[in-house]
Design an enzyme around this catalytic site. Structure first.
Site, PDB file in Angstrom:
ATOM      1  N   LYS A  97       4.549  -4.135   5.819  1.00 22.64           N
ATOM      2  CA  LYS A  97       5.454  -4.872   5.276  1.00 22.64           C
ATOM      3  C   LYS A  97       4.655  -6.129   4.486  1.00 22.64           C
ATOM      4  CE  LYS A  97       8.833  -2.428   6.879  1.00 22.64           C
ATOM      5  NZ  LYS A  97       9.469  -1.622   5.964  1.00 22.64           N
ATOM      6  N   SER A 123       9.207   2.199   1.522  1.00 23.40           N
ATOM      7  CA  SER A 123       9.652   0.927   1.886  1.00 23.40           C
ATOM      8  C   SER A 123       8.667  -0.213   1.041  1.00 23.40           C
ATOM      9  CB  SER A 123       9.448   0.465   3.439  1.00 23.40           C
ATOM     10  OG  SER A 123       8.296   0.211   3.691  1.00 23.40           O
TER      11      SER A 123
END
Length: 184
Positions: free
Chosen positions: A83, A36
């Site tokens: 993230k 990700s």
């Protein structure tokens, strides 16, 4: 010899709480897997990157837009996710797919996204995340040595994230309407 071993045991017993306190509250290392955050973390599929985490920032709330952070997963208890922090409380965010109305990130929350949108389950799916779920800020990569160094800082385009008082028209061009809360 017994005296030496006893001294070493006492030294270890004294040092262990200090080491634990340091790694729980100040800094520690973590191994990151997954796709990700490609290409920032794990540039190739199957790679694993070791990063240095600044836990003090999480305790003091010292975050900035563009920081890469570790967050308790809002969808999977006990899991952590890595993230990029895109927006903070009071910011408006246009979802990555461009659909729907802009989202106002509530005070005390943040918007997080992976650098690889095709492989990321992030705020575009589950919405803003409480800042209390942020456990650390990633300072740098330490392994593999060939990639060691500070993380690339990426600012979100003003067409996706903006703060009250900034140009809301940048969100969607001439057809865009500023939020109705009078924040323009």
């Amino acid at each position: 010899m017994l005296r030496t071993l006893g001294g070493m045991a006492l030294g270890a017993a004294t040092a262990a709480p200090l080491v634990i306190a340091f790694t729980d509250n100040v800094a520690t290392l973590a191994c990151c897997e997954g796709r990700s955050m490609q290409p920032t973390i794990n540039p190739r599929a199957g790679d694993a990157t070791i990063v240095l985490l600044d836990k003090w920032s999480a305790r003091s709330g010292a975050f900035s837009r563009g920081d890469v952070v570790i967050v308790n997963s809002p969808t999977q208890d006990g899991n952590l996710v890595l993230k990029r922090l895109i927006a903070l409380g009071g910011d408006y965010v246009k979802k990555a797919n461009g659909r729907g109305e802009p989202v106002l990130v509530p005070k005390g929350h943040c918007w997080i996204e992976g650098d690889n949108p095709a492989m990321s389950h992030d705020s575009n799916s589950f919405g803003p995340v409480p800042l209390a779920m942020v456990t650390a800020r990633v300072l740098c990569k330490v392994w593999p040595v060939s990639q060691a160094g500070p993380l690339e800082r990426r600012d979100t385009p003003p067409s996706r994230v903006w703060r009250p008082g900034r140009d809301f028209w940048a969100l969607g061009g001439a057809g865009a309407e500023p939020p109705s809360d009078g924040a323009r």
